[in-house]
Design an enzyme around this catalytic site. Sequence first.
Site, PDB file in Angstrom:
ATOM      1  N   CYS A 224       0.809  -1.227   0.000  1.00 12.99           N
ATOM      2  CA  CYS A 224       0.000   0.000   0.000  1.00 12.99           C
ATOM      3  C   CYS A 224       0.839   1.272   0.000  1.00 12.99           C
ATOM      4  O   CYS A 224       0.301   2.360  -0.211  1.00 12.99           O
ATOM      5  CB  CYS A 224      -0.935   0.003   1.207  1.00 12.99           C
ATOM      6  N   HIS A 303      12.541   1.204   5.451  1.00 12.13           N
ATOM      7  CA  HIS A 303      12.328  -0.212   5.113  1.00 12.13           C
ATOM      8  C   HIS A 303      12.814  -1.077   6.269  1.00 12.13           C
ATOM      9  O   HIS A 303      13.972  -1.016   6.665  1.00 12.13           O
ATOM     10  CB  HIS A 303      13.105  -0.564   3.836  1.00 12.13           C
ATOM     11  N   HIS A 387      -2.214  19.683   7.443  1.00 14.59           N
ATOM     12  CA  HIS A 387      -3.127  18.597   7.082  1.00 14.59           C
ATOM     13  C   HIS A 387      -2.370  17.277   7.128  1.00 14.59           C
ATOM     14  O   HIS A 387      -1.165  17.218   6.847  1.00 14.59           O
ATOM     15  CB  HIS A 387      -3.707  18.813   5.684  1.00 14.59           C
ATOM     16  N   HIS A 391      -2.632   6.724   5.642  1.00 11.01           N
ATOM     17  CA  HIS A 391      -3.139   5.623   4.824  1.00 11.01           C
ATOM     18  C   HIS A 391      -4.352   4.967   5.484  1.00 11.01           C
ATOM     19  O   HIS A 391      -4.289   4.518   6.630  1.00 11.01           O
ATOM     20  CB  HIS A 391      -2.041   4.589   4.606  1.00 11.01           C
ATOM     21  N   HIS A 420     -14.417   5.269   5.149  1.00 10.36           N
ATOM     22  CA  HIS A 420     -15.859   5.045   5.209  1.00 10.36           C
ATOM     23  C   HIS A 420     -16.492   5.048   3.821  1.00 10.36           C
ATOM     24  O   HIS A 420     -17.323   4.188   3.503  1.00 10.36           O
ATOM     25  CB  HIS A 420     -16.510   6.130   6.080  1.00 10.36           C
ATOM     26  N   ASN A 424     -10.504   0.597   1.913  1.00  9.90           N
ATOM     27  CA  ASN A 424      -9.044   0.594   1.754  1.00  9.90           C
ATOM     28  C   ASN A 424      -8.733   0.418   0.274  1.00  9.90           C
ATOM     29  O   ASN A 424      -8.825  -0.687  -0.271  1.00  9.90           O
ATOM     30  CB  ASN A 424      -8.443  -0.546   2.579  1.00  9.90           C
TER      31      ASN A 424
END
Length: 496
Positions: A224, A303, A387, A391, A420, A424
């Site tokens: 993702c 990572h 802001h 994810h 919502h 995802n």
Amino acid sequence: MPPTLPNFSNSVKLKYVKRGYQCLVNHLLTFLLIPLMAGILLEVLRVGPEEILNLWSSLQFDLVHVLCSVFLIVIIATIYFMSRPRPIYLVDYSCFKPPYTCRVPFSTFMEHSKLINKDNPKSIEFQMRILERSGLGEETCLPPAIHYIPPTPTMEAARTEAELVIFSAIDNLFNKTGIKAKDIDILVVNCSLFSPTPSLSAMVVNKYKMRSNVRSFNLSGMGCSAGLLSVDLARDLLQVHPNSFALVVSTEIITPNYYRGNNRAMLLPNCLFRMGCAAILLSNRRKDSWRAKYRLVHLVRTHKGADDKAYRCVYEEEDPQGKVGISLSKDLMAIAGEALKSNITTIGPLVLPASEQLLFLFTLIGRKLLDPKRKPYIPDFKQAFDHFCIHAGGRAVIDELQKNLQLSAEHVEASRMALHRFGNTSSSSLWYELAYIEAKGRMKKGDRVWQIAFGSGFKCNSAVWKCNRTIKVPTDSPWLDCIDRYPVHIPEIVKL
């Protein structure tokens, strides 16, 4: 028992003391220069204009010295401007809006699950509990192949979904920006689980008849967080190719990855992942600065794949019955927390004001020398960013980051509402969240946005964008038909 002590952290006096400390430290150089400049000005006024003119006339300028000085200044300025990295502008972006016919209300999802897994009621009950606590709404969408009973995850169906989501997002982006396919110099497409031959990037080149010398890349298996990885790759390429456009496409194709077994760790993605895609246009041309929405300030990658637990916490494998699925480890949140800690340790010095960096340094020294059990100081990132786009991997991810970064409900509103409304959507979720902030009319010139993404491997990536201009409410946003209903209240448990 002694009476309960008041919460001193909420004291009004302490609040003003903290603000005074922040103002003093963050503007320390200004406070030191003002008295110095005032002293110089008073000294000049005291000397008088006649003495200043006499001093100027006494100076002797040698032509060779003047030419050498000018030449040196020109060389230094040339080296400085040539060594500076090219600014990377986000001209515009577009998010795919799934058709209404692909909508999957909770009742439909559970009905299909009961028909598909009728021999295993425990799996059905597990999926129901996950949905009740997921934070997803009734308007999330799945591709047409998943609507069949049983699902038909064929290669043809997967290609059809890829063409639908990718071409729709790119078409909308080209219409918004007026850019033609022949203008694209760099193409980066990322999709973690669906990697056909020819690649998805070749599919885009073929569809839009792009130039033969277009530099195309196809990233797969990176989870993702691959959206920010693609931006990082495009940034590096734009640094060495002047006057270029880069098209970044982030998506996840759901069709071939629907799990039809009974392993609970593999059933979880079925409940959370939904259709989505984003197309982003980047440029390094300075003449695009006037119309670009954002400028890339920082991009930091972390990572943790050297650790075996982190490497296997999101893992594609077969269950005991030989059915392939994505297994999510119970240690996922703990590993994500460690990756986030490493990431913010790197990005903190780049973005935090001096007051927060000093507090962090003093706390670190105190832990090392005085009390190792003292809790580490969590910097106030609200002073660095206006802001936050976290994810939308799931409700637990957003809750954990809100708690660890001490964010308010408004700061994580975009992430919760994107989860919502769209679910995802993997690597494209950050752009649905950014579109939400714009649709609410909250993005002003000079605002800074922090995008945080997690991915298999295990990775945590961050990108910082600065808004170039006050952005008007878009007329082609994926939120256009529902933004007036948001934000909505999302209960802890939705009883099905």
